[in-house]
Structures are given as C-alpha cells and as structure tokens.
Scaffold this motif. Structure first.
Motif, mmCIF file in Angstrom:
data_model
loop_
_atom_site.group_PDB
_atom_site.id
_atom_site.type_symbol
_atom_site.label_atom_id
_atom_site.label_comp_id
_atom_site.label_asym_id
_atom_site.label_seq_id
_atom_site.Cartn_x
_atom_site.Cartn_y
_atom_site.Cartn_z
ATOM 1 N N GLU A 246 27.486 -40.433 18.086
ATOM 2 C CA GLU A 246 27.281 -40.946 16.926
ATOM 3 C C GLU A 246 26.108 -39.946 16.524
ATOM 4 O O GLU A 246 25.853 -39.486 15.366
ATOM 5 C CB GLU A 246 26.886 -42.398 16.994
ATOM 6 C CG GLU A 246 26.198 -42.690 15.450
ATOM 7 C CD GLU A 246 27.346 -42.633 14.328
ATOM 8 O OE1 GLU A 246 26.706 -42.617 13.004
ATOM 9 O OE2 GLU A 246 28.461 -42.681 14.459
ATOM 10 N N LEU A 247 24.929 -39.813 17.168
ATOM 11 C CA LEU A 247 24.097 -38.887 17.110
ATOM 12 C C LEU A 247 24.353 -37.468 16.664
ATOM 13 O O LEU A 247 23.761 -36.778 15.890
ATOM 14 C CB LEU A 247 22.923 -39.042 18.106
ATOM 15 C CG LEU A 247 22.368 -40.105 18.464
ATOM 16 C CD1 LEU A 247 21.400 -40.381 19.447
ATOM 17 C CD2 LEU A 247 21.531 -40.689 17.124
ATOM 18 N N ALA A 248 25.505 -36.935 17.457
ATOM 19 C CA ALA A 248 25.866 -35.679 17.352
ATOM 20 C C ALA A 248 26.641 -35.319 16.002
ATOM 21 O O ALA A 248 26.111 -34.296 15.262
ATOM 22 C CB ALA A 248 26.933 -35.276 18.523
ATOM 23 N N SER A 249 27.375 -36.210 15.460
ATOM 24 C CA SER A 249 27.855 -36.269 14.357
ATOM 25 C C SER A 249 26.849 -36.105 13.128
ATOM 26 O O SER A 249 27.128 -35.429 12.037
ATOM 27 C CB SER A 249 28.811 -37.571 13.833
ATOM 28 O OG SER A 249 29.823 -37.666 14.922
ATOM 29 N N ARG A 250 25.751 -36.927 13.237
ATOM 30 C CA ARG A 250 24.641 -37.042 12.030
ATOM 31 C C ARG A 250 24.250 -35.716 12.136
ATOM 32 O O ARG A 250 23.413 -35.271 11.133
ATOM 33 C CB ARG A 250 23.763 -38.250 12.369
ATOM 34 C CG ARG A 250 24.560 -39.829 12.125
ATOM 35 C CD ARG A 250 23.350 -40.841 12.455
ATOM 36 N NE ARG A 250 23.817 -41.879 12.243
ATOM 37 C CZ ARG A 250 23.447 -43.033 12.449
ATOM 38 N NH1 ARG A 250 22.002 -43.102 12.636
ATOM 39 N NH2 ARG A 250 24.220 -44.298 12.318
ATOM 40 N N ALA A 251 23.771 -35.145 13.470
ATOM 41 C CA ALA A 251 23.059 -33.847 13.415
ATOM 42 C C ALA A 251 23.909 -32.907 12.723
ATOM 43 O O ALA A 251 23.181 -31.765 12.214
ATOM 44 C CB ALA A 251 22.682 -33.605 15.079
ATOM 45 N N HIS A 252 25.072 -33.029 13.123
ATOM 46 C CA HIS A 252 25.960 -31.763 12.351
ATOM 47 C C HIS A 252 26.037 -31.690 10.942
ATOM 48 O O HIS A 252 26.047 -30.935 10.272
ATOM 49 C CB HIS A 252 27.460 -31.992 12.784
ATOM 50 C CG HIS A 252 27.878 -31.511 14.335
ATOM 51 N ND1 HIS A 252 27.642 -30.213 14.491
ATOM 52 C CD2 HIS A 252 28.227 -32.210 15.444
ATOM 53 C CE1 HIS A 252 27.949 -30.121 16.039
ATOM 54 N NE2 HIS A 252 28.503 -31.314 16.529
ATOM 55 N N LEU A 253 25.991 -33.087 10.304
ATOM 56 C CA LEU A 253 25.677 -33.041 8.853
ATOM 57 C C LEU A 253 24.595 -32.586 8.296
ATOM 58 O O LEU A 253 24.553 -31.968 7.361
ATOM 59 C CB LEU A 253 25.860 -34.521 8.439
ATOM 60 C CG LEU A 253 27.347 -35.393 8.547
ATOM 61 C CD1 LEU A 253 27.210 -36.794 8.453
ATOM 62 C CD2 LEU A 253 28.118 -34.908 7.628
ATOM 63 N N ARG A 254 23.472 -32.791 8.940
ATOM 64 C CA ARG A 254 22.303 -32.050 8.601
ATOM 65 C C ARG A 254 22.027 -30.638 8.818
ATOM 66 O O ARG A 254 21.566 -29.846 8.205
ATOM 67 C CB ARG A 254 20.761 -32.518 9.571
ATOM 68 C CG ARG A 254 20.839 -34.271 9.247
ATOM 69 C CD ARG A 254 19.468 -34.311 9.926
ATOM 70 N NE ARG A 254 19.268 -34.353 11.193
ATOM 71 C CZ ARG A 254 19.725 -35.234 12.213
ATOM 72 N NH1 ARG A 254 20.197 -36.329 11.764
ATOM 73 N NH2 ARG A 254 19.695 -35.022 13.358
ATOM 74 N N ASN A 255 22.867 -29.979 10.177
ATOM 75 C CA ASN A 255 22.944 -28.619 10.154
ATOM 76 C C ASN A 255 23.853 -27.636 9.540
ATOM 77 O O ASN A 255 23.520 -26.408 9.485
ATOM 78 C CB ASN A 255 22.869 -28.491 11.813
ATOM 79 C CG ASN A 255 21.810 -29.236 12.543
ATOM 80 O OD1 ASN A 255 20.698 -29.451 12.062
ATOM 81 N ND2 ASN A 255 22.020 -29.583 13.714
ATOM 82 N N VAL A 256 25.133 -28.209 9.167
ATOM 83 C CA VAL A 256 26.053 -27.278 9.045
ATOM 84 C C VAL A 256 25.744 -26.388 7.877
ATOM 85 O O VAL A 256 25.996 -25.239 7.612
ATOM 86 C CB VAL A 256 27.374 -28.053 8.654
ATOM 87 C CG1 VAL A 256 27.242 -29.133 7.337
ATOM 88 C CG2 VAL A 256 28.746 -27.010 8.541
ATOM 89 N N VAL A 257 25.213 -26.992 6.880
ATOM 90 C CA VAL A 257 24.843 -26.101 5.553
ATOM 91 C C VAL A 257 23.747 -25.020 5.973
ATOM 92 O O VAL A 257 24.028 -24.024 5.497
ATOM 93 C CB VAL A 257 24.608 -27.074 4.460
ATOM 94 C CG1 VAL A 257 24.042 -25.944 3.304
ATOM 95 C CG2 VAL A 257 25.786 -27.834 3.681
ATOM 96 N N PRO A 258 22.755 -25.428 6.218
ATOM 97 C CA PRO A 258 21.722 -24.243 6.704
ATOM 98 C C PRO A 258 22.338 -23.271 7.750
ATOM 99 O O PRO A 258 21.729 -22.165 7.529
ATOM 100 C CB PRO A 258 20.435 -25.004 7.192
ATOM 101 C CG PRO A 258 20.694 -26.376 7.416
ATOM 102 C CD PRO A 258 22.044 -26.868 6.762
ATOM 103 N N VAL A 259 22.986 -23.731 8.574
ATOM 104 C CA VAL A 259 23.420 -22.958 9.747
ATOM 105 C C VAL A 259 24.393 -21.792 9.172
ATOM 106 O O VAL A 259 24.220 -20.837 9.453
ATOM 107 C CB VAL A 259 24.182 -23.498 10.779
ATOM 108 C CG1 VAL A 259 25.129 -22.636 11.724
ATOM 109 C CG2 VAL A 259 23.190 -24.291 11.818
ATOM 110 N N VAL A 260 25.507 -22.266 8.080
ATOM 111 C CA VAL A 260 26.257 -21.405 7.457
ATOM 112 C C VAL A 260 25.569 -20.470 6.413
ATOM 113 O O VAL A 260 25.772 -19.203 6.571
ATOM 114 C CB VAL A 260 27.446 -22.102 6.769
ATOM 115 C CG1 VAL A 260 28.081 -21.248 5.687
ATOM 116 C CG2 VAL A 260 28.225 -22.740 7.667
#
Length: 349
Positions: A55-69
């Motif tokens: 669950e924590l991993a999923s939330r972190a992906h939501l925060r990170n995906v746009v800035p990482v791309v």
C-alpha cells in the motif's frame, strides 16, 4: 515467452520506458538502443518495516511518476511530443504498484496519440545487457545464451534464444536468493534491504569460517529454504552459548552465507551450460550487483573458456532503461498493447 518477428530496432525510435513493479519508480528514454536518460526514485519508507509494504509503495508511485518522467525527458533534452513509443512494465510485480505505471502509460499514450507496448519485467532484466551508452559499443551476448536471473523474488536460469524467445529451464522451488540474503540479514539485525549490507560485511570476513547446508535438488532448479533454516539454527545454537556470537562474528557469517549462495547459483548455471553446450552466459537482476557473484561469473568464464556478461550496476536493480529496451524489441516484432491489457502479478517469461 516466445514470439517470432523482426528484431532490428529503428535507430531513431525514441522510447519512453516506465517501471513501477515494486518500490522503485523509474523512467528512461532510449533512442534506438542508446540510453539518453534513466531516472529512479527509490522509496525509503519500507526500511522501517523490514520489507516492502504494498500500500505504501503504491502511494509513493502516485507521488513519483509524474516528476520522474518529467526529469527523464529533461535529461534526454526532449519533450513529450518527441516520443515515438511508450513501454511499460505490465508484470510480474505488486498489482497496486503496476496499476500506477500502467495507468500513467495508457493515459500518456492516449494523450500523445502514440503506440505503447507492455513489457515483462523479467524479460526486461535479461535484455538490459543490450543497452548502449555514449559513443563506445559495449559487447553484448550472442544468441543463444544462458542468463542467471536472480533477485529478491526470483532465481531462474533462462535459455535466451532471441530477444523475445526465452525459456525458464531452472527456477527456485521456494525462496529466491535475494530473499535468503534479506531474511538472514534480518535475523542478524542488519536491516532492510539486507543484500547490500551482507555484501559489504562479507567482503571483510572469512568465507570459509562457517558451513551451511546446501540443497540437493534435481535438475537445474534451486532451493534456498534449507540454507536459510541451516543459518537460523546455527545462530540459535551459538547464541545459546554466547549471547555476543553474531556481533563478534558478523563479517564471517556474512562472508560464509554469501559464498554458499553464490556456489549454489553457479553450480546449476555451469551444469546447464555444459549440458546444453552453450558458451555464453550472463547474469541479471538485483542480486547481480553482489560482488562475490560478479567475481564468480568472471572466474567461471575464464575457467570454462566461456564469455561471461555482467550488467553495469545501474541496470542491476529495477530500472526503466531495461523496460524501454525490451519495449523497443517488442515493437520491432510488431507487438502492441491495448487499453484493455491489465497488469499481472504471476511470474512468467
């Protein structure tokens, strides 16, 4: 996974890769097979729990995906409109994490009106060997070759006949090598992830100080549960006699555990290569960062007269560069993905 087709990649094809199978959010850009950028955002939150919390991993992906791309495009000195293809990890992995990357890839593909291809995470690890950087050409394996694919969740020997024709000829029947490292590190109080800590301490200890049970499994399959149990029993028995046993023998314990795991991995790989008459071998996955395993691969190559391929450290952990590479090969073969394609957690290749 087996797929016939053309494997010649268009050298001008600009591919965005997106990786979100576990706890690293990554985006990378390739032009053909040449890396332009590779950005990884790791999640430190899991260290306190001794393992990845989905669950924590999923939330972190939501925060990170746009800035990482965005950062991957910036480093590649490109805009989203310059992309020709989007490649994303469809599985295996944590479903919640995969859903974030999959949904983002589909939305971006639709918004830019460019094609997308789904990528098998394990296949991508193997194909990381074909990524080129800078002006110099790095040597790559010739087909067919064997790849030892080792990570926290997988320990496999893969027969690689072509970029998209791979067969698992050996696999773990219980724990993976990476799990053995992490679980043994946890009982020694070394924290998570344990593999890198064991590697560091192991390089300072005596690899023959302790002996642990090695499994006797038929064929090319692996088993690490017995080794893990043997290690735990050794600690239990010695701690009963000396409460400071682990602290006083930490480096030797790590070195001996590391030697045993590497020997188990290499024995099966060398046997498979001999039986199949294959003279090129490679290693991939998170555990391929382990220095003892890398040294063992080099030594095997020199001893057997084979060519041994070891990936750059940047491609050992989960990364989007390997996803973009696999996506380029799949696109060259005529593959594509649809909006209906759902992520999967099951291990397949």
């Amino acid at each position: 996974m087996s797929m016939e087709g053309n494997y010649e990649i268009n050298g001008e094809l600009v591919v965005l890769g997106i990786e979100s199978s576990c706890d690293d959010t990554s985006a990378a850009v390739l032009r053909g097979n040449r890396l332009l950028s590779n950005v990884i955002a790791s999640q430190k939150v899991h260290e306190a729990y001794g393992g990845v919390v989905p669950e924590l991993a999923s939330r972190a992906h939501l925060r990170n995906v746009v800035p990482v791309v965005s950062e991957a495009l910036r480093r590649a000195e490109l805009k989203a409109e310059d992309l020709d293809l989007i490649a994303y990890t469809r599985g295996p992995g944590l479903l919640g994490s995969l859903l974030v990357g999959t949904s983002f890839a589909k939305g971006l593909s639709e918004g830019l009106k460019i094609p997308m291809v789904d990528v098998n995470h394990l296949q991508a690890h193997v194909l990381a060997h074909f990524i080129q950087e800078g002006e110099e050409e790095r040597e790559v394996p010739h087909f067919p070759f064997l790849c030892l694919l080792v990570s926290g969740g997988n320990s496999q020997i893969v027969l690689v006949r072509s970029p998209l024709d791979m067969e698992i000829i050996g696999k773990t029947i219980d724990d993976a090598a990476g799990e053995a490292f992490d679980k043994c590190a946890k009982v020694m109080g070394l924290g998570y992830p344990g593999g890198p800590v064991i590697n560091k301490l192991g390089n300072e200890g005596d690899p023959f100080a302790f002996t642990f049970a090695e499994p006797q499994i038929a064929g090319y399959d692996y088993s690490f549960s017995g080794l893990k149990t043997s290690f735990l029993y050794k600690l239990r028995d010695e701690l009963a006699k000396d409460p400071h046993f682990v602290e006083n023998n930490k480096a030797d314990l790590c070195a001996s555990l590391q030697r045993t795991i590497v020997e188990i991995l290499m024995k099966k790989l060398s046997r498979a290569a001999k039986d199949l008459g294959i003279k090129e071998v490679a290693v991939a996955g998170g555990v391929s960062a382990n220095s003892a395993l890398r040294d063992a691969m080099v030594a095997y190559g020199e001893r057997s007269g084979s060519r041994a391929f070891i990936p750059p450290f940047a491609y050992t952990t989960d990364n989007a560069a390997m996803v973009a590479m696999a996506g380029a090969y799949r696109f060259a073969s005529g593959a594509s993905s649809s909006m209906a394609d759902a992520p999967f957690s099951k291990v397949v290749i």
